[in-house]
Design an enzyme around this catalytic site. Structure first.
Site, short mmCIF file in Angstrom:
data_model
loop_
_atom_site.label_atom_id
_atom_site.label_comp_id
_atom_site.label_asym_id
_atom_site.label_seq_id
_atom_site.Cartn_x
_atom_site.Cartn_y
_atom_site.Cartn_z
N TYR A 142 0.82 -1.21 0.00
CA TYR A 142 0.00 0.00 0.00
C TYR A 142 0.86 1.27 0.00
O TYR A 142 0.48 2.28 -0.57
CB TYR A 142 -0.89 0.05 1.25
CG TYR A 142 -2.24 -0.59 1.08
CD1 TYR A 142 -2.36 -1.95 0.80
CD2 TYR A 142 -3.40 0.15 1.22
CE1 TYR A 142 -3.61 -2.54 0.66
CE2 TYR A 142 -4.64 -0.43 1.09
CZ TYR A 142 -4.75 -1.77 0.81
OH TYR A 142 -5.98 -2.34 0.68
N LYS A 189 2.70 -15.38 2.75
CA LYS A 189 2.99 -16.13 1.52
C LYS A 189 4.50 -16.39 1.53
O LYS A 189 5.24 -15.98 0.63
CB LYS A 189 2.53 -15.29 0.31
CG LYS A 189 2.54 -16.01 -1.01
CD LYS A 189 1.43 -17.04 -1.17
CE LYS A 189 1.59 -17.80 -2.47
NZ LYS A 189 0.66 -18.94 -2.60
N ASP A 221 -3.35 -18.17 0.52
CA ASP A 221 -4.32 -18.85 -0.36
C ASP A 221 -5.07 -19.92 0.43
O ASP A 221 -6.29 -20.06 0.33
CB ASP A 221 -3.65 -19.41 -1.63
CG ASP A 221 -2.35 -20.15 -1.35
OD1 ASP A 221 -1.87 -20.13 -0.20
OD2 ASP A 221 -1.81 -20.77 -2.29
N ASP A 245 -6.54 -6.78 4.11
CA ASP A 245 -7.64 -6.11 3.42
C ASP A 245 -8.53 -7.15 2.76
O ASP A 245 -9.75 -7.12 2.89
CB ASP A 245 -7.06 -5.15 2.36
CG ASP A 245 -8.16 -4.45 1.59
OD1 ASP A 245 -9.10 -3.96 2.23
OD2 ASP A 245 -8.09 -4.42 0.34
N ASP A 249 -12.61 -8.66 4.14
CA ASP A 249 -13.87 -8.61 3.39
C ASP A 249 -14.44 -10.02 3.25
O ASP A 249 -15.64 -10.24 3.36
CB ASP A 249 -13.66 -8.02 1.99
CG ASP A 249 -13.92 -6.52 1.95
OD1 ASP A 249 -13.67 -5.86 2.98
OD2 ASP A 249 -14.35 -6.01 0.89
C1 IPM Z 1 -10.44 -0.77 3.88
C2 IPM Z 1 -10.64 -0.16 2.52
C3 IPM Z 1 -9.43 0.71 2.18
C4 IPM Z 1 -8.21 -0.19 2.15
C5 IPM Z 1 -9.57 1.51 0.87
C6 IPM Z 1 -10.80 2.39 0.89
C7 IPM Z 1 -8.34 2.31 0.56
O1 IPM Z 1 -10.86 -1.15 1.56
O2 IPM Z 1 -10.35 -0.01 4.87
O3 IPM Z 1 -10.36 -1.99 3.99
O4 IPM Z 1 -7.92 -0.84 1.15
O5 IPM Z 1 -7.53 -0.26 3.18
MN MN Z 2 -10.92 -3.16 2.36
#
Ligand code: IPM
Ligand code: MN
Length: 371
Positions: A142, A189, A221, A245, A249
């Site tokens: 990042y 990884k 993975d 990240d 999700d």
């Molecule tokens: C999160 C979001 C952010 C990230 C984006 C909006 C830059 O997806 O907080 O997980 O990737 O960290």
């Molecule tokens: Mn995110």
């Protein structure tokens, strides 16, 4: 207790979900004799429109001058579809993480029996799931050097980590595990990446200081698969920025709705609290977004202040709304309540007005927003 809280509403549903948290924090302050003051500052696409920058200096100053930051969301479709945009809303959140040195992002994954039917996983797999992701937040790909060649046909993003960057979050993760099921799963990884090998080596050394914590190591993975196959096996998951990240999700589907999940980003100074969902532009201004991600983030903020009783009453209130089907459209697309109604109910609960003296029928009469 006196606390200054910076409010970064941002874009999309950010302002409306954050407004619910503020309402509830005000109710907590009244009920428990605290003084919370709120200081709004600009971020994201909203800040770009008004100032040309996704993170104006003034916003950084307001945050640095506060005890905590409550963050909404950033992002706008007009930037998502334009890869050449030089100024992007996401620079706001990435910039504030860096400016406040928020190196650890803590994302608890909770499952609720009343929401199990919303998850694509079977109820049997969801029972007893309770894990927490420690995602490194200020390093890795990042924040590495980024390059695109003049002719636009080549690009690169560097991923780098130092031992110190790994150590500081690893200690937090192990200390947290000691208060829970005493297990850390390091996700990397290491069969391919040098940075992952440094993570593994560093975490192996730190693990020796936490003899009561079991550690296992998993390639990312495989971890992505295990989270779906057998999520119960996880307690604390420790990982780098990008892997964290992605898997957070993924893990959100365990709880049934991305809208439910809170997070805390901590460093050495001011901490920031934000729902893990994004700006959800399609829902903006409609009063239909789930405010629980933000409200539970506010509860994490109170925990951070040491106000554990106050944090607990917010969580109890959130559980109570779910158990009584006072839910937003993401959870029940037919019989749903508005964002602001959920906020009102939780504020009333923490003020002691419900559930005690008021029956569900009365709440429906008073608050019903069923469409
Ligand atoms: C999160 C979001 C952010 C990230 C984006 C909006 C830059 O997806 O907080 O997980 O990737 O960290
Ligand atoms: Mn995110």
């Amino acid at each position: 207790m006196n606390k200054k809280i910076a409010i970064l509403n941002g874009d999309g549903i950010g302002p409306e979900v954050t407004a619910q948290s503020i309402k509830i924090l005000k109710a907590i302050a009244a009920q428990y004799n605290h003084e919370f003051t709120f200081h709004e500052a600009l971020i994201g696409a909203d800040a770009i429109d008004k100032t040309g920058s996704a993170l104006p200096e003034e916003t950084i100053d307001t945050c640095l001058d506060s005890d905590a930051v409550l963050f909404g969301a950033v992002g706008h479709p007009k930037y998502d579809n334009d890869p050449s945009a030089k100024v992007r809303p996401e620079q706001g959140i990435l910039g504030i993480r860096k400016a406040l040195q928020l190196f650890a992002n803590i994302r608890p994954i909770t499952t609720y029996p009343s929401l199990q039917h919303l998850s694509p996983l079977k109820a049997k797999q969801l029972e007893g799931v309770d894990c927490i992701i420690f995602r490194e937040l200020t390093g890795g790909i990042y924040f590495g050097k980024k390059q695109t060649s003049e002719d636009g046909t080549y690009a690169s993003d560097e991923c780098s980590y130092s031992k110190e960057e790994i150590e500081r979050i690893a200690h937090l993760a192990f200390q947290y595990a000691q208060k829970r099921k005493k297990k850390v799963t390091m996700v990397d990884k290491a069969n391919v990446l040098d940075t992952s090998r440094l993570w593994r080596k560093t975490v192996q050394a730190i693990a020796l200081q936490y003899g009561d914590v079991t550690v296992d190591y998993m390639f990312v993975d495989n971890a992505a698969m295990q989270l779906i196959l057998n999520p119960k096996q996880f307690d604390v998951i420790l990982t780098e920025n990008m892997f964290g990240d992605i898997i957070s999700d993924e893990a959100s589907v365990l709880s049934g709705s991305l809208g439910m999940l809170p997070s805390a980003s901590v460093g050495n100074g001011t901490a920031l609290f934000e729902p893990i969902h994004g700006s959800y532009p399609q829902a903006a201004g409609k009063d239909i977004a789930n405010p629980l991600g933000s409200i539970l983030s506010a509860a994490m903020m109170l925990d951070h202040f040491g106000l554990t009783e106050e944090a607990k009453v917010i969580r109890d209130a959130a559980d109570w709304t779910l158990q009584n089907n006072f839910v937003t459209k993401d959870i029940d697309p037919v019989n749903f309540y508005f964002t602001s109604t959920i906020g009102d109910l939780i504020a009333d609960y923490v003020s002691g007005k419900i559930p005690g003296s008021v029956k569900k029928e009365n709440i429906e009469l008073r608050k019903s927003t069923i469409i």
